[in-house]
Scaffold this motif. Structure first.
Motif, PDB file in Angstrom:
ATOM      1  N   UNK A  12       0.852  -1.183   0.000  1.00  0.00           N
ATOM      2  CA  UNK A  12       0.000   0.000   0.000  1.00  0.00           C
ATOM      3  C   UNK A  12       0.892   1.239   0.000  1.00  0.00           C
ATOM      4  N   UNK A  13       0.329   2.351  -0.455  1.00  0.00           N
ATOM      5  CA  UNK A  13       1.069   3.613  -0.475  1.00  0.00           C
ATOM      6  C   UNK A  13       0.383   4.627   0.422  1.00  0.00           C
ATOM      7  N   UNK A  14       1.168   5.289   1.257  1.00  0.00           N
ATOM      8  CA  UNK A  14       0.669   6.359   2.122  1.00  0.00           C
ATOM      9  C   UNK A  14       1.320   7.664   1.666  1.00  0.00           C
ATOM     10  N   UNK A  15       0.617   8.458   0.828  1.00  0.00           N
ATOM     11  CA  UNK A  15       1.201   9.712   0.336  1.00  0.00           C
ATOM     12  C   UNK A  15       1.345  10.735   1.468  1.00  0.00           C
ATOM     13  N   UNK A  16       2.429  11.488   1.431  1.00  0.00           N
ATOM     14  CA  UNK A  16       2.659  12.558   2.402  1.00  0.00           C
ATOM     15  C   UNK A  16       3.019  13.830   1.643  1.00  0.00           C
ATOM     16  N   UNK A  17       2.943  14.962   2.326  1.00  0.00           N
ATOM     17  CA  UNK A  17       3.121  16.250   1.663  1.00  0.00           C
ATOM     18  C   UNK A  17       4.543  16.624   1.343  1.00  0.00           C
ATOM     19  N   UNK A  60      11.141  14.858   8.282  1.00  0.00           N
ATOM     20  CA  UNK A  60      10.950  14.101   9.518  1.00  0.00           C
ATOM     21  C   UNK A  60       9.542  14.323  10.054  1.00  0.00           C
ATOM     22  N   UNK A  61       9.080  15.569  10.024  1.00  0.00           N
ATOM     23  CA  UNK A  61       7.746  15.869  10.554  1.00  0.00           C
ATOM     24  C   UNK A  61       6.664  15.079   9.839  1.00  0.00           C
ATOM     25  N   UNK A  62       6.752  15.021   8.520  1.00  0.00           N
ATOM     26  CA  UNK A  62       5.764  14.253   7.777  1.00  0.00           C
ATOM     27  C   UNK A  62       5.906  12.756   8.051  1.00  0.00           C
ATOM     28  N   UNK A  63       7.130  12.315   8.337  1.00  0.00           N
ATOM     29  CA  UNK A  63       7.326  10.927   8.719  1.00  0.00           C
ATOM     30  C   UNK A  63       6.700  10.619  10.067  1.00  0.00           C
ATOM     31  N   UNK A  64       6.808  11.555  11.006  1.00  0.00           N
ATOM     32  CA  UNK A  64       6.172  11.381  12.321  1.00  0.00           C
ATOM     33  C   UNK A  64       4.662  11.273  12.159  1.00  0.00           C
ATOM     34  N   UNK A  65       4.083  12.151  11.337  1.00  0.00           N
ATOM     35  CA  UNK A  65       2.639  12.096  11.103  1.00  0.00           C
ATOM     36  C   UNK A  65       2.235  10.753  10.494  1.00  0.00           C
ATOM     37  N   UNK A  73       6.018  -3.855   7.539  1.00  0.00           N
ATOM     38  CA  UNK A  73       7.225  -3.231   7.006  1.00  0.00           C
ATOM     39  C   UNK A  73       6.890  -1.889   6.370  1.00  0.00           C
ATOM     40  N   UNK A  74       7.780  -0.937   6.527  1.00  0.00           N
ATOM     41  CA  UNK A  74       7.648   0.376   5.897  1.00  0.00           C
ATOM     42  C   UNK A  74       8.868   0.623   5.017  1.00  0.00           C
ATOM     43  N   UNK A  75       8.609   0.995   3.772  1.00  0.00           N
ATOM     44  CA  UNK A  75       9.654   1.500   2.884  1.00  0.00           C
ATOM     45  C   UNK A  75       9.418   2.990   2.748  1.00  0.00           C
ATOM     46  N   UNK A  76      10.292   3.789   3.339  1.00  0.00           N
ATOM     47  CA  UNK A  76      10.163   5.248   3.312  1.00  0.00           C
ATOM     48  C   UNK A  76      10.921   5.815   2.115  1.00  0.00           C
ATOM     49  N   UNK A  77      10.350   6.829   1.481  1.00  0.00           N
ATOM     50  CA  UNK A  77      10.933   7.391   0.265  1.00  0.00           C
ATOM     51  C   UNK A  77      12.277   8.063   0.507  1.00  0.00           C
ATOM     52  N   UNK A  78      12.571   8.460   1.748  1.00  0.00           N
ATOM     53  CA  UNK A  78      13.925   8.894   2.088  1.00  0.00           C
ATOM     54  C   UNK A  78      14.176   8.662   3.576  1.00  0.00           C
ATOM     55  N   UNK A  79      15.404   8.896   3.996  1.00  0.00           N
ATOM     56  CA  UNK A  79      15.783   8.597   5.382  1.00  0.00           C
ATOM     57  C   UNK A  79      15.119   9.531   6.386  1.00  0.00           C
ATOM     58  N   UNK A  80      14.856  10.773   5.993  1.00  0.00           N
ATOM     59  CA  UNK A  80      14.202  11.692   6.924  1.00  0.00           C
ATOM     60  C   UNK A  80      12.807  11.175   7.278  1.00  0.00           C
ATOM     61  N   UNK A  81      12.090  10.697   6.286  1.00  0.00           N
ATOM     62  CA  UNK A  81      10.768  10.124   6.541  1.00  0.00           C
ATOM     63  C   UNK A  81      10.896   8.878   7.406  1.00  0.00           C
ATOM     64  N   UNK A  82      11.882   8.035   7.107  1.00  0.00           N
ATOM     65  CA  UNK A  82      12.099   6.823   7.907  1.00  0.00           C
ATOM     66  C   UNK A  82      12.391   7.172   9.362  1.00  0.00           C
ATOM     67  N   UNK A  83      13.190   8.210   9.575  1.00  0.00           N
ATOM     68  CA  UNK A  83      13.496   8.647  10.935  1.00  0.00           C
ATOM     69  C   UNK A  83      12.239   9.127  11.649  1.00  0.00           C
ATOM     70  N   UNK A  91       9.099   8.133  11.065  1.00  0.00           N
ATOM     71  CA  UNK A  91       8.294   6.956  11.382  1.00  0.00           C
ATOM     72  C   UNK A  91       8.867   6.256  12.613  1.00  0.00           C
ATOM     73  N   UNK A  92      10.173   6.075  12.640  1.00  0.00           N
ATOM     74  CA  UNK A  92      10.826   5.421  13.776  1.00  0.00           C
ATOM     75  C   UNK A  92      10.595   6.210  15.065  1.00  0.00           C
ATOM     76  N   UNK A  93      10.685   7.527  14.977  1.00  0.00           N
ATOM     77  CA  UNK A  93      10.472   8.378  16.152  1.00  0.00           C
ATOM     78  C   UNK A  93       9.053   8.231  16.688  1.00  0.00           C
ATOM     79  N   UNK A  94       8.058   8.268  15.798  1.00  0.00           N
ATOM     80  CA  UNK A  94       6.662   8.164  16.226  1.00  0.00           C
ATOM     81  C   UNK A  94       6.389   6.816  16.863  1.00  0.00           C
ATOM     82  N   UNK A  95       6.861   5.758  16.230  1.00  0.00           N
ATOM     83  CA  UNK A  95       6.629   4.405  16.761  1.00  0.00           C
ATOM     84  C   UNK A  95       7.307   4.246  18.114  1.00  0.00           C
TER      85      UNK A  95
END
Length: 332
Positions: free
Chosen positions: A212-217, A221-226, A240-250, A252-256
């Motif tokens: 599935x795809x979860x589009x973000x703006x 990092x902020x959009x990854x947290x959201x 599993x999450x495949x983030x489009x870049x490391x900032x988004x991955x960070x 997601x990791x922070x929020x979780x």
């Protein structure tokens, strides 16, 4: 009071033309005379007016670089590599940040043209060939960076993001993950679309796997947290999450990590993209698809310098990504 060329000439006992030759074409001046001029410059504290020189010459000793997001360490590294290669040819790199906005991108290109830069590097937001054609028609060459040129008229250097997306998804699938979620956006960015397409290709080859795809703006990092908060609220979260870049991955990791509910990597594996330094130093080091950004930045400058020097052949150079495996994606 500022010191002028005339002051230097008077102190050195030479003509203004000789001082100009020492500054611009030193090979024309005898060593003893040049030494006398340099001594006068040092004694008087003379600083040349390069803006005036550029106005007379109609060009500068700079090239422009329009980047997508100056706050992303990936582009910081890319610019640094370009600066190092440009410095070898006596050129400086001027930076404009588009912030993933086409209006700001256009404004940056306009400003560089007004400054009479020798050429422009662009990591474009969208389709930009027509604007760069106009730029070139007025004497300023351009090279696309982190994007394959859509027309044969321009050189470009990029990374195969479809292959990178396949690398990320295959790694997650080989680790036993079956419910994959791609987090990235905006989806009109070609790099994001290509990474998603590569992941889809890999998932399509595995029976029972979904993506599935979860589009973000934005890729922040902020959009990854959201996005991480949205994942935690899902009735059946992905494994599993495949983030489009490391900032988004960070993000997601922070929020979780802060909100709890899913453990990384036991419940949720995470893979990022770019392999910035922060990925390796995260609380759970993040697996990432590495882009050869140093080589990309240097190659972009080489392509631009070749065109500045009159080369008519255009090159589309596509570099290959590499998967760097870390703790965030341990298999089951």
């Amino acid at each position: 009071m500022s010191v002028s060329v005339k002051d230097v000439a008077a102190r050195a006992g030479v003509s203004v033309g000789t001082v100009s030759n020492v500054l611009n074409t030193p090979a024309k001046v005898a060593a003893e005379t040049a030494e006398r001029v340099h001594r006068a410059i040092a004694e008087l504290g003379f600083v040349r007016n390069d803006a005036a020189r550029q106005l007379r010459a109609g060009t500068s000793r700079s090239i422009g670089f329009v980047v997508l997001d100056v706050g992303n360490p990936f582009f910081t590294d890319l610019v640094r590599a370009a600066e190092e290669r440009a410095a070898e040819s006596g050129l400086a790199v001027l930076i404009a940040n588009s912030g993933e906005q086409q209006a700001r991108e256009a404004a940056g290109i306009d400003l560089f043209e007004e400054q009479r830069v020798r050429g422009v590097l662009v990591s474009p937001v969208g389709e930009i060939s027509e604007r760069l054609e106009r730029l070139r028609s007025r004497g300023t060459p351009a090279v696309l960076v982190d994007r394959v040129a859509s027309t044969p008229g321009f050189s470009s250097v990029s990374v195969d993001d479809v292959a990178g997306g396949r690398l990320a998804a295959r790694h997650l699938l080989e680790g036993g993950r079956r419910r994959l979620l791609f987090v990235g956006g905006p989806l009109d960015l070609e790099q994001v679309r290509d990474r998603l397409q590569g992941a889809r290709d890999a998932v399509a080859a595995v029976t029972g796997a979904t993506l599935e795809a979860l589009p973000i703006g934005a890729l922040t990092v902020r959009h990854g947290v959201d996005a991480g908060r949205e994942i935690l609220a899902m009735p059946e979260p992905p494994d599993a999450v495949f983030a489009a870049n490391d900032l988004v991955a960070l993000g997601v990791l922070q929020a979780v990590g802060l909100l709890g509910g899913l453990r990384v990597p036991d419940d949720l594996a995470i893979v990022g993209y770019d392999d910035i330094e922060f990925a390796a130093s995260a609380g759970v080091p993040i697996t990432s698809v590495r882009q050869p950004r140093d080589r990309m930045g240097a190659t972009a400058v080489d392509l631009l310098l070749a065109e500045i020097d009159g080369a008519t052949e255009r090159s589309r150079i596509v570099l290959q990504p590499e998967l760097v495996v870390r703790a965030s994606s341990a298999g089951r």
